[in-house]
Enzyme design. Structure first.
Site, PDB file in Angstrom:
ATOM      1  N   ASP A  63       0.853  -1.194   0.000  1.00 27.07           N
ATOM      2  CA  ASP A  63       0.000   0.000   0.000  1.00 27.07           C
ATOM      3  C   ASP A  63       0.887   1.242   0.000  1.00 27.07           C
ATOM      4  O   ASP A  63       1.137   1.851   1.041  1.00 27.07           O
ATOM      5  CB  ASP A  63      -0.895  -0.030   1.240  1.00 27.07           C
ATOM      6  CG  ASP A  63      -2.019   0.994   1.177  1.00 27.07           C
ATOM      7  OD1 ASP A  63      -2.221   1.583   0.107  1.00 27.07           O
ATOM      8  OD2 ASP A  63      -2.702   1.190   2.199  1.00 27.07           O
ATOM      9  N   GLU A  99      -6.590   4.814  -9.027  1.00 29.50           N
ATOM     10  CA  GLU A  99      -7.855   5.368  -8.561  1.00 29.50           C
ATOM     11  C   GLU A  99      -8.442   6.426  -9.488  1.00 29.50           C
ATOM     12  O   GLU A  99      -7.737   7.305 -10.001  1.00 29.50           O
ATOM     13  CB  GLU A  99      -7.669   5.964  -7.156  1.00 29.50           C
ATOM     14  CG  GLU A  99      -8.959   6.300  -6.460  1.00 29.50           C
ATOM     15  CD  GLU A  99      -8.838   6.176  -4.948  1.00 29.50           C
ATOM     16  OE1 GLU A  99      -9.702   6.721  -4.261  1.00 29.50           O
ATOM     17  OE2 GLU A  99      -7.892   5.525  -4.457  1.00 29.50           O
ATOM     18  N   LYS A 148      -9.773   1.740  -9.100  1.00 29.45           N
ATOM     19  CA  LYS A 148     -10.322   2.011  -7.771  1.00 29.45           C
ATOM     20  C   LYS A 148     -11.430   3.054  -7.864  1.00 29.45           C
ATOM     21  O   LYS A 148     -11.261   4.116  -8.458  1.00 29.45           O
ATOM     22  CB  LYS A 148      -9.226   2.519  -6.825  1.00 29.45           C
ATOM     23  CG  LYS A 148      -8.256   1.443  -6.401  1.00 29.45           C
ATOM     24  CD  LYS A 148      -7.187   1.970  -5.469  1.00 29.45           C
ATOM     25  CE  LYS A 148      -7.643   2.047  -4.042  1.00 29.45           C
ATOM     26  NZ  LYS A 148      -6.516   2.380  -3.127  1.00 29.45           N
ATOM     27  N   THR A 195     -13.067   1.056  -3.080  1.00 32.49           N
ATOM     28  CA  THR A 195     -12.338   1.614  -1.946  1.00 32.49           C
ATOM     29  C   THR A 195     -13.279   2.449  -1.073  1.00 32.49           C
ATOM     30  O   THR A 195     -14.464   2.597  -1.386  1.00 32.49           O
ATOM     31  CB  THR A 195     -11.145   2.451  -2.449  1.00 32.49           C
ATOM     32  OG1 THR A 195     -10.348   2.852  -1.330  1.00 32.49           O
ATOM     33  CG2 THR A 195     -11.596   3.685  -3.210  1.00 32.49           C
ATOM     34  N   PHE A 253     -11.758  -0.628   4.910  1.00 27.53           N
ATOM     35  CA  PHE A 253     -10.735   0.171   5.586  1.00 27.53           C
ATOM     36  C   PHE A 253     -10.718  -0.111   7.086  1.00 27.53           C
ATOM     37  O   PHE A 253     -11.439   0.519   7.857  1.00 27.53           O
ATOM     38  CB  PHE A 253     -10.992   1.654   5.328  1.00 27.53           C
ATOM     39  CG  PHE A 253     -10.386   2.172   4.047  1.00 27.53           C
ATOM     40  CD1 PHE A 253     -10.143   1.332   2.974  1.00 27.53           C
ATOM     41  CD2 PHE A 253     -10.069   3.512   3.917  1.00 27.53           C
ATOM     42  CE1 PHE A 253      -9.589   1.807   1.799  1.00 27.53           C
ATOM     43  CE2 PHE A 253      -9.509   4.001   2.735  1.00 27.53           C
ATOM     44  CZ  PHE A 253      -9.268   3.150   1.679  1.00 27.53           C
TER      45      PHE A 253
END
Length: 331
Positions: A17, A99, A135, A159, A181
């Site tokens: 990440d 993303e 994403k 996400t 998350f």
């Protein structure tokens, strides 16, 4: 004895990440994911200035001589995440997540158009769409965009996912992967209750465990990638999850720690659990979202945070344009 990281890799796909290419070299994950904040941070690092400068020069050339620095920066920003993605794909054997602009989180059509543009940039560079995850924020509109993109062979990673309702909607839409998350859920509960949480009591761990068991019980193809960890304890409690995306600092801690790592999530065990199915439509999604204060707060905060990171990145790109010279004729 094997490190915790080595044992984790035996039961879970480990994803990095970060936008820091040096860290990816160091830990050699299967996949890698970035977000606007990580790209903005990486773009500010001196060692990656050449990537930024190359993207800015290409954007200036394609934007034409009359484009302002702000217009050139806006065009460059769209390509910068892809530029980092291409560098990352030179290192990892698997997929990179890129993303869509967080400011489009409630616009299905623009999200689809942006995703197609990202894929086109990768394919122009010779990268198959099978190595890319797009994403999208886990709004109802983002999930609808993913549903259409998946039918085009464009794989999606949902996400900013905090609630079971988002996870169920994503699975029903046939998305490839979700990223609940963990750490941000923990943050909310610590602030809301004033309590600290550890191990299996961590609300983020409990949320991902519930989603994982729901998916495996009902046989969804969508896979779960726990994300946003605050400590290695959360990771240990989710060993066995399909994928976990972990920041370099925590990867380092897992690599330097020995001990026995137990599988905590098990697809076979989930199949025999007593779990009620949730029929999902927009009315149900909206009702469950409104009833979940944590998910409502964190989704809104996450979109705002990623949007601010993008705005700050655009400002820094304008500044960089003035530093590298060749100013645009229009200001």
């Amino acid at each position: 004895m094997a490190s915790l990281l080595e044992q984790l890799r035996g039961m879970t796909t480990v994803v990095s990440d970060t936008g820091d290419i040096n860290s990816i070299h160091q830990y050699r994950p299967q996949d890698s994911t970035t977000n606007p904040s990580l790209i903005a941070a990486a773009a500010a690092m001196p060692q990656y200035q050449s990537i930024v400068d190359d993207v800015l020069k290409q954007a200036r050339e394609s934007s034409g001589p009359k484009a302002s620095d702000k217009e050139v920066a806006a065009a460059a920003f769209k390509s910068l995440a892809v530029a980092f993605g291409l560098k990352i794909l030179e290192i990892i054997p698997g997929r990179v997540s890129t993303e869509v602009d967080a400011r489009l989180s409630y616009d299905t059509e623009k999200s689809i158009a942006t995703a197609r543009d990202i894929i086109a940039q990768y394919e122009k560079a010779g990268i198959s769409r099978n190595r890319i995850l797009i994403k999208l924020a886990s709004t109802w509109e983002g999930i609808r965009a993913a549903e259409i993109l998946e039918k085009e062979g464009i794989h999606c990673n949902m996400t900013l996912l905090f609630g079971l309702h988002q996870a169920v909607a994503a699975a029903e839409a046939g998305v490839t992967l979700i990223s609940p998350f963990v750490g941000r859920i923990l943050d909310w509960y610590k602030k809301d209750t004033g309590k600290d949480y550890h191990g299996a009591d961590d609300p983020g761990v409990q949320s991902v465990t519930k989603i994982y068991n729901y998916y495996k019980h009902f046989g969804y193809k969508t896979v779960v990638m726990g994300a946003s960890f605050r400590n290695t304890g959360e990771i240990i409690e989710l060993a066995g999850c399909d994928l976990l995306t972990i920041a370099p600092k925590l990867l380092g801690e897992l690599q330097s720690t020995e001990g026995t790592l137990e599988r905590m999530l098990d697809a076979e065990k989930a199949k025999s659990m007593n779990i009620d199915k949730i029929p999902m439509d927009k009315a149900t999604f909206d009702k469950m979202h409104a009833a979940d204060r944590m998910a409502s707060d964190k989704l809104k905060e996450g979109i705002e945070g990623f949007s601010k990171a993008l705005e700050d990145l655009e400002v820094s790109l304008v500044k960089r344009l003035s530093e590298i010279g060749e100013p645009a004729t229009a200001r």
